[in-house]
Each structure stands twice: as C-alpha cells, then as structure tokens.
Motif scaffolding. Structure first.
Motif, PDB file in Angstrom:
ATOM      1  N   VAL A  98      -8.979  32.201  -2.933  1.00  0.00           N
ATOM      2  CA  VAL A  98      -7.714  31.484  -2.420  1.00  0.00           C
ATOM      3  C   VAL A  98      -6.488  32.524  -2.373  1.00  0.00           C
ATOM      4  O   VAL A  98      -5.874  32.637  -1.374  1.00  0.00           O
ATOM      5  CB  VAL A  98      -7.336  30.321  -3.405  1.00  0.00           C
ATOM      6  N   ALA A  99      -6.453  33.524  -3.252  1.00  0.00           N
ATOM      7  CA  ALA A  99      -5.522  34.450  -3.214  1.00  0.00           C
ATOM      8  C   ALA A  99      -5.523  35.569  -2.167  1.00  0.00           C
ATOM      9  O   ALA A  99      -4.557  35.924  -1.492  1.00  0.00           O
ATOM     10  CB  ALA A  99      -5.518  35.366  -4.826  1.00  0.00           C
ATOM     11  N   GLU A 100      -6.860  35.944  -1.920  1.00  0.00           N
ATOM     12  CA  GLU A 100      -7.064  36.629  -0.447  1.00  0.00           C
ATOM     13  C   GLU A 100      -6.846  36.048   0.597  1.00  0.00           C
ATOM     14  O   GLU A 100      -6.140  36.452   1.386  1.00  0.00           O
ATOM     15  CB  GLU A 100      -8.409  37.144  -0.491  1.00  0.00           C
ATOM     16  N   VAL A 101      -6.988  34.630   0.543  1.00  0.00           N
ATOM     17  CA  VAL A 101      -6.805  34.009   1.926  1.00  0.00           C
ATOM     18  C   VAL A 101      -5.132  33.738   2.219  1.00  0.00           C
ATOM     19  O   VAL A 101      -4.791  33.932   3.281  1.00  0.00           O
ATOM     20  CB  VAL A 101      -7.313  32.598   1.992  1.00  0.00           C
ATOM     21  N   THR A 102      -4.333  33.509   0.972  1.00  0.00           N
ATOM     22  CA  THR A 102      -2.926  33.465   0.893  1.00  0.00           C
ATOM     23  C   THR A 102      -2.357  34.691   1.449  1.00  0.00           C
ATOM     24  O   THR A 102      -1.260  34.876   2.335  1.00  0.00           O
ATOM     25  CB  THR A 102      -2.508  33.312  -0.423  1.00  0.00           C
ATOM     26  N   ARG A 103      -2.921  35.933   0.807  1.00  0.00           N
ATOM     27  CA  ARG A 103      -2.480  37.359   1.358  1.00  0.00           C
ATOM     28  C   ARG A 103      -2.643  37.440   2.873  1.00  0.00           C
ATOM     29  O   ARG A 103      -1.809  38.150   3.561  1.00  0.00           O
ATOM     30  CB  ARG A 103      -3.184  38.509   0.741  1.00  0.00           C
ATOM     31  N   LEU A 104      -3.859  37.078   3.493  1.00  0.00           N
ATOM     32  CA  LEU A 104      -4.199  37.244   4.703  1.00  0.00           C
ATOM     33  C   LEU A 104      -3.304  36.457   5.506  1.00  0.00           C
ATOM     34  O   LEU A 104      -2.926  37.065   6.714  1.00  0.00           O
ATOM     35  CB  LEU A 104      -5.623  36.958   4.985  1.00  0.00           C
ATOM     36  N   THR A 157     -16.150  34.168   7.981  1.00  0.00           N
ATOM     37  CA  THR A 157     -15.654  34.169   6.546  1.00  0.00           C
ATOM     38  C   THR A 157     -14.689  33.279   6.482  1.00  0.00           C
ATOM     39  O   THR A 157     -14.734  32.831   5.410  1.00  0.00           O
ATOM     40  CB  THR A 157     -15.356  35.787   6.352  1.00  0.00           C
ATOM     41  N   LEU A 158     -13.905  33.247   7.239  1.00  0.00           N
ATOM     42  CA  LEU A 158     -12.761  32.407   7.157  1.00  0.00           C
ATOM     43  C   LEU A 158     -13.170  30.780   7.212  1.00  0.00           C
ATOM     44  O   LEU A 158     -12.940  29.719   6.529  1.00  0.00           O
ATOM     45  CB  LEU A 158     -11.759  32.395   8.360  1.00  0.00           C
ATOM     46  N   ARG A 159     -14.000  30.611   8.124  1.00  0.00           N
ATOM     47  CA  ARG A 159     -15.082  29.429   8.291  1.00  0.00           C
ATOM     48  C   ARG A 159     -15.655  28.902   6.893  1.00  0.00           C
ATOM     49  O   ARG A 159     -15.316  27.790   6.289  1.00  0.00           O
ATOM     50  CB  ARG A 159     -15.781  29.253   9.352  1.00  0.00           C
ATOM     51  N   HIS A 160     -16.148  29.772   6.151  1.00  0.00           N
ATOM     52  CA  HIS A 160     -16.992  29.755   4.971  1.00  0.00           C
ATOM     53  C   HIS A 160     -15.987  29.269   4.122  1.00  0.00           C
ATOM     54  O   HIS A 160     -16.342  28.653   3.010  1.00  0.00           O
ATOM     55  CB  HIS A 160     -18.090  30.632   4.762  1.00  0.00           C
ATOM     56  N   SER A 161     -14.792  30.172   3.904  1.00  0.00           N
ATOM     57  CA  SER A 161     -13.953  29.858   2.840  1.00  0.00           C
ATOM     58  C   SER A 161     -13.335  28.688   2.993  1.00  0.00           C
ATOM     59  O   SER A 161     -12.892  27.906   1.893  1.00  0.00           O
ATOM     60  CB  SER A 161     -13.063  31.101   3.121  1.00  0.00           C
ATOM     61  N   PHE A 162     -13.191  28.177   4.172  1.00  0.00           N
ATOM     62  CA  PHE A 162     -12.552  27.177   4.255  1.00  0.00           C
ATOM     63  C   PHE A 162     -13.300  25.777   3.649  1.00  0.00           C
ATOM     64  O   PHE A 162     -12.867  24.982   2.898  1.00  0.00           O
ATOM     65  CB  PHE A 162     -12.355  26.637   5.891  1.00  0.00           C
ATOM     66  N   ALA A 189     -15.966  26.288   1.303  1.00  0.00           N
ATOM     67  CA  ALA A 189     -15.930  26.498  -0.033  1.00  0.00           C
ATOM     68  C   ALA A 189     -14.723  25.955  -0.850  1.00  0.00           C
ATOM     69  O   ALA A 189     -14.834  25.356  -1.852  1.00  0.00           O
ATOM     70  CB  ALA A 189     -16.146  27.923  -0.408  1.00  0.00           C
ATOM     71  N   HIS A 190     -13.530  26.272  -0.484  1.00  0.00           N
ATOM     72  CA  HIS A 190     -12.404  25.941  -0.880  1.00  0.00           C
ATOM     73  C   HIS A 190     -12.324  24.341  -1.163  1.00  0.00           C
ATOM     74  O   HIS A 190     -11.688  23.930  -1.885  1.00  0.00           O
ATOM     75  CB  HIS A 190     -11.193  26.418  -0.334  1.00  0.00           C
ATOM     76  N   LEU A 191     -12.555  23.878  -0.025  1.00  0.00           N
ATOM     77  CA  LEU A 191     -12.459  22.190  -0.016  1.00  0.00           C
ATOM     78  C   LEU A 191     -13.286  21.716  -0.940  1.00  0.00           C
ATOM     79  O   LEU A 191     -13.064  20.678  -1.587  1.00  0.00           O
ATOM     80  CB  LEU A 191     -12.986  21.751   1.449  1.00  0.00           C
ATOM     81  N   LEU A 192     -14.720  22.155  -1.026  1.00  0.00           N
ATOM     82  CA  LEU A 192     -15.815  21.619  -1.982  1.00  0.00           C
ATOM     83  C   LEU A 192     -15.238  21.896  -3.574  1.00  0.00           C
ATOM     84  O   LEU A 192     -15.408  21.139  -4.364  1.00  0.00           O
ATOM     85  CB  LEU A 192     -17.072  22.197  -1.529  1.00  0.00           C
ATOM     86  N   GLU A 193     -14.511  23.207  -3.694  1.00  0.00           N
ATOM     87  CA  GLU A 193     -14.107  23.314  -4.778  1.00  0.00           C
ATOM     88  C   GLU A 193     -13.231  22.359  -5.493  1.00  0.00           C
ATOM     89  O   GLU A 193     -13.003  22.237  -6.797  1.00  0.00           O
ATOM     90  CB  GLU A 193     -13.506  24.831  -5.063  1.00  0.00           C
ATOM     91  N   ASN A 194     -12.407  22.056  -4.517  1.00  0.00           N
ATOM     92  CA  ASN A 194     -11.254  21.012  -4.748  1.00  0.00           C
ATOM     93  C   ASN A 194     -11.707  19.568  -4.805  1.00  0.00           C
ATOM     94  O   ASN A 194     -10.823  18.464  -4.623  1.00  0.00           O
ATOM     95  CB  ASN A 194     -10.121  21.326  -3.894  1.00  0.00           C
ATOM     96  N   GLY A 195     -12.814  19.299  -4.812  1.00  0.00           N
ATOM     97  CA  GLY A 195     -13.515  17.844  -4.569  1.00  0.00           C
ATOM     98  C   GLY A 195     -13.690  17.362  -3.258  1.00  0.00           C
ATOM     99  O   GLY A 195     -14.002  15.940  -3.439  1.00  0.00           O
ATOM    100  N   ALA A 196     -13.581  17.935  -2.485  1.00  0.00           N
ATOM    101  CA  ALA A 196     -13.990  17.235  -1.130  1.00  0.00           C
ATOM    102  C   ALA A 196     -15.096  16.687  -0.855  1.00  0.00           C
ATOM    103  O   ALA A 196     -16.320  17.364  -1.441  1.00  0.00           O
ATOM    104  CB  ALA A 196     -13.695  18.280   0.258  1.00  0.00           C
ATOM    105  N   ASP A 197     -15.649  15.567  -0.175  1.00  0.00           N
ATOM    106  CA  ASP A 197     -16.687  15.013  -0.053  1.00  0.00           C
ATOM    107  C   ASP A 197     -17.596  16.029   1.002  1.00  0.00           C
ATOM    108  O   ASP A 197     -17.152  16.344   2.112  1.00  0.00           O
ATOM    109  CB  ASP A 197     -16.743  13.788   0.626  1.00  0.00           C
ATOM    110  N   LEU A 198     -18.904  16.229   0.295  1.00  0.00           N
ATOM    111  CA  LEU A 198     -19.708  16.987   1.242  1.00  0.00           C
ATOM    112  C   LEU A 198     -19.949  16.626   2.717  1.00  0.00           C
ATOM    113  O   LEU A 198     -19.982  17.667   3.483  1.00  0.00           O
ATOM    114  CB  LEU A 198     -21.202  17.335   0.277  1.00  0.00           C
ATOM    115  N   ARG A 199     -20.272  15.550   2.657  1.00  0.00           N
ATOM    116  CA  ARG A 199     -20.581  14.884   4.149  1.00  0.00           C
ATOM    117  C   ARG A 199     -19.316  15.048   5.189  1.00  0.00           C
ATOM    118  O   ARG A 199     -19.556  15.472   6.246  1.00  0.00           O
ATOM    119  CB  ARG A 199     -20.769  13.408   4.005  1.00  0.00           C
ATOM    120  N   SER A 200     -18.020  14.939   4.567  1.00  0.00           N
ATOM    121  CA  SER A 200     -16.953  15.046   5.275  1.00  0.00           C
ATOM    122  C   SER A 200     -16.717  16.615   5.608  1.00  0.00           C
ATOM    123  O   SER A 200     -16.279  16.711   6.758  1.00  0.00           O
ATOM    124  CB  SER A 200     -15.725  14.692   4.421  1.00  0.00           C
TER     125      SER A 200
END
Length: 298
Positions: A141-147, A269-274, A276-287
């Motif tokens: 998340v920190a790297e994305v913020t800097r980017l 990389t940005l697509r995968h980060s999007f 991963a970060h959603l799932l880490e924050n409790g997003a539904d896998l199917r969504s």
C-alpha cells in the motif's frame, strides 16, 4: 542474419549425416531444412518470431543426435527422445524451455510422418512438464501511495498521467482497456466506468480519489491534448491520438523509478495490487473476480 546462420548449420548437418544415406534409403528425404522451409512459407516474409526458437530447438536436437552417433532420423525412437529430455533436465533447463522443445519436436516428427513417409512419431508420447505459476508481483500500500503521488498535476501531462494511474488502481482494469476508454465509457458523476473487451461488458465503480483526478483532467488537461474536438479518446498521447499500451508502460516505469520502487513493475502489477489490497481489506472474492473480468482470480 540469425535465420540464415540457423539454416546454414542445419543444412551442414543434413548434408553430413543424411545425404550419404539417400542412395541407400531414398525415403529418408526427411530434413530439418524442408520443415523450416514450410514454417517460413507459412510465416511470410520476413518470418514470424516462432520460426527462430523452432530453428534453434531443431539445431540443438541435431547436435544431440550427433553426440549420440545417430545419423539417420529413421533410427530416432522413444528412447532417443526420452534421453534428450533427460539431458535437458540434468542441465537444469527451465520447464518452459523443455515444453517448447517437446512441442517443436512433436511438430517436426508429425511433419515427417505426414509428408516424408517417416514411420511413427517418436515424440508423440512425450509429456510436457507442468509449469509452476509464479505468484504475481504485488506492491505494498505504501509503494502504491508513493507511485500515485509522483504526477503532481503541474502540467497537462501530469494531470493525464495521474488520472490514468488513479483509475487503473481504483478499478483494476487491463492496460488494453485503459488506453481504449472513450468519453462515453465513463460517468464521473455516477462514479463508474464501462469496459468492453473480448465480447464482454462490465460496469466498475470508481472511488472518490480517482473521480477527483478524472474531473480535474477532463476540465483542465484533456481539451488541450486532443487534436480534434469531436474525438472521443479519453487518454490521448502527445499527438492527440490513442495512447498505446507500450506508451503507458513507459509512463508507469518512469513514475515507479521516481517513487523508488525497485521491483519490476508493469501495468499488470497495478492490476494485481488492486485485487490483493481489496481482498486484504475483506472484499468478497466473487466481486473482485467480476471487477477484474476473471472467472478465476488466480
């Protein structure tokens, strides 16, 4: 030049080991040269890229037959093929390289069997090794913020770049989808974009930060960057034409370097980060799968 060197080596091998037997075995007109000629004809002029690895693979196989004192292709059997694969495994060739070799040799012997009266395909029963899927690179998340902080919006280009980066991270869309977006595909007020690719359409919500960047870009930068007022291109390049995937990749690389991100970052990389970060924050896998346009998130 590379193709010529490959063909010269193959022809030398052919004349050294096969021509001597043609008088005795007229059916052995089976040559790597003929096979490569077929590939060249199918590929056009200049040959398509697949020609080069195929010629290299067959040249390596010819060298292996040399070392095994196999001078007649009719003498190549399953044992010979297995020995060749074992040799590559012992030399710790990558599984992807071994798979390409197997595919090329199957095609080669299939050609011999179909058109040169070769008895059977000794490579037919070879099985390609399973290629392990590498976990995709994911930014913190920190790297994305800097980017995302790198394009400060000091000029039209930076306003465009910031809107593109924010939108890609906020939606997880493919780079091909990003650069092909039109004005009609976005609704900043309602907060969504519409993506259509591979015959499928999906609606993806946009977060508040990305909406702010888009509004600013659409109001201040885009009118000055398009070459035609009637153009529907959302993100034009310097010439006012649609940006290419390679163009966005270069932009991403530049900002990643400024942000001090050392990993090999790509649009994917940005697509995968999007995701991963959603799932880490409790997003539904199917969504998340639906937003990515995947049937399988892996």
């Amino acid at each position: 030049k590379q193709a010529c060197i490959c063909l010269l080596d193959l022809l030398t091998w052919y004349h050294t080991h096969i021509i001597k037997k043609l008088k005795r075995r007229q059916s052995n007109g089976t040559t790597i040269r003929q096979f490569l000629y077929i590939i060249l004809k199918r590929s056009g002029n200049p040959p398509a890229i697949p020609f080069y690895p195929t010629s290299g693979i067959l040249r390596s196989f010819a060298a292996f037959l040399d070392a095994q004192a196999v001078v007649d292709l009719a003498d190549v059997n399953e044992t010979t093929m297995n020995a060749y694969i074992l040799m590559m495994e012992q030399k710790q060739f990558a599984t992807s390289t071994i798979s390409r070799n197997i595919a090329a040799l199957k095609s080669f012997f299939d050609y011999l069997e179909r058109y040169e009266n070769h008895q059977g395909n000794p490579a037919a029963r070879l099985k390609a090794p399973k290629i392990e899927k590498k976990a995709p690179e994911v930014l913190t998340v920190a790297e994305v913020t800097r980017l995302l902080e790198q394009p400060a919006g000091r000029n039209n280009k930076e306003l465009r770049d910031k809107a593109m980066l924010e939108l890609m991270y906020a939606t997880g869309i493919r780079v091909s989808e990003l650069v092909s977006l039109t004005i009609d595909d976005i609704n900043v007020q309602a907060g969504y974009i519409r993506c259509s690719e591979r015959g499928r359409e999906r609606i993806i919500p946009i977060g508040s930060v990305a909406r702010i960047s888009l509004r600013q870009y659409l109001k201040q930068a885009r009118p000055a960057m398009i070459s035609d007022d009637s153009s529907a291109i959302l993100f034009p390049n310097y010439s006012g034409q649609p940006m290419s995937r390679q163009g966005f990749w270069k932009i991403l690389k530049q900002y990643a370097a400024k942000a001090g991100i050392e990993s090999d970052i790509t649009p994917h990389t940005l697509r995968h980060s999007f995701a991963a970060h959603l799932l880490e924050n409790g997003a539904d896998l199917r969504s998340v799968q639906e937003m990515l346009g995947h049937s399988d998130i892996s």
